[in-house]
Design a protein around this motif. Sequence first.
Motif, PDB file in Angstrom:
ATOM      1  N   THR A 162       0.876  -1.295  -0.015  1.00 54.59           N
ATOM      2  CA  THR A 162      -0.347  -0.074   0.021  1.00 54.59           C
ATOM      3  C   THR A 162       1.023   1.304  -0.076  1.00 54.59           C
ATOM      4  O   THR A 162       0.495   2.003  -0.550  1.00 54.59           O
ATOM      5  CB  THR A 162      -0.939  -0.206   1.174  1.00 54.59           C
ATOM      6  OG1 THR A 162      -1.836  -1.307   1.358  1.00 54.59           O
ATOM      7  CG2 THR A 162      -1.752   1.205   1.359  1.00 54.59           C
ATOM      8  N   GLU A 204       1.791  -2.690   7.438  1.00 50.48           N
ATOM      9  CA  GLU A 204       0.686  -2.881   6.783  1.00 50.48           C
ATOM     10  C   GLU A 204       0.013  -4.873   7.539  1.00 50.48           C
ATOM     11  O   GLU A 204       1.037  -4.940   7.939  1.00 50.48           O
ATOM     12  CB  GLU A 204       0.716  -3.205   5.287  1.00 50.48           C
ATOM     13  CG  GLU A 204       1.509  -1.422   4.882  1.00 50.48           C
ATOM     14  CD  GLU A 204       1.345  -1.967   3.359  1.00 50.48           C
ATOM     15  OE1 GLU A 204       0.926  -1.706   2.604  1.00 50.48           O
ATOM     16  OE2 GLU A 204       2.211  -0.946   3.002  1.00 50.48           O
ATOM     17  N   PHE A 211      -8.663   0.198   4.730  1.00 49.99           N
ATOM     18  CA  PHE A 211      -7.367   1.169   4.735  1.00 49.99           C
ATOM     19  C   PHE A 211      -6.332   0.736   5.970  1.00 49.99           C
ATOM     20  O   PHE A 211      -6.944   0.788   7.151  1.00 49.99           O
ATOM     21  CB  PHE A 211      -7.385   2.359   4.131  1.00 49.99           C
ATOM     22  CG  PHE A 211      -6.029   3.122   3.804  1.00 49.99           C
ATOM     23  CD1 PHE A 211      -5.522   3.031   2.778  1.00 49.99           C
ATOM     24  CD2 PHE A 211      -5.584   3.938   5.390  1.00 49.99           C
ATOM     25  CE1 PHE A 211      -4.049   3.242   2.636  1.00 49.99           C
ATOM     26  CE2 PHE A 211      -4.290   4.504   5.149  1.00 49.99           C
ATOM     27  CZ  PHE A 211      -3.764   4.822   3.816  1.00 49.99           C
TER      28      PHE A 211
END
Length: 244
Positions: A162, A204, A211
């Motif tokens: 991401t 992440e 998100f």
Amino acid sequence: MASAPIIGISTYLEPATCGVWDTRASFLHEAYLQAVLDAGGVPVLLPPQPSESDRAAQVIAKLDGLILAGGADVNPARYGEQPHEKTGAPRDDRDDWEVALYVAARSVGRPILAICRGMQIVNTVHGGTLLQHLPDVVGSDLYQPAPGVFGSVDITISEGSTLANILGSSAHDIPVYHHQAVGKVGSGLAVTATTSDGTIQALECPSALGFFLAVQWHPEQQHHDRRLFEALVNATPHTSKERP
């Protein structure tokens, strides 16, 4: 007309002086507020308070996104260690509240950006540990050169992450101010950015419902670059009726 996303930001609750008053106060560096405003969001402060899961869930239900902000050291008892001599006094009220906020936001897929201490809180929730005094490990004060002085480092970013989708394969001269760092990485988390000495600068969570990005540096200080905050805001529902 779409409404601006409401972004909650965790805050300090510390002794403060304002005019004739000397008291405990909830406060947060203006840089966080400005970063959210610049990205098109509406910042709302979330001071430490009783951390029952129902309360945190009620708060998260009113928000479009969550930022876990930087601040004091996480209590080492949370990851089964005794405090290092350089570890600051615990702020258990803030630890408890931020854990509750994170768990509530994660459970409903609310977009999350965790910054510095915020990343460390997330790692401990997932069963990870922290390096309590980074100079003992890297042999320098690179990441916290002096009180109130930000360091500057370059990072390498994992392809396909991401973070790479936002910033590319690397980032230069990022502002850092931390004497602690992620040690053992928590279950379900993936390292997606490091500095040349191996210090973890981003995590992440591949299984996150929405998100999720955690960074060790201070993007709110990058006044010329709001991409991380824009990514958070762009991942939110933009009207209250769309909020689950």
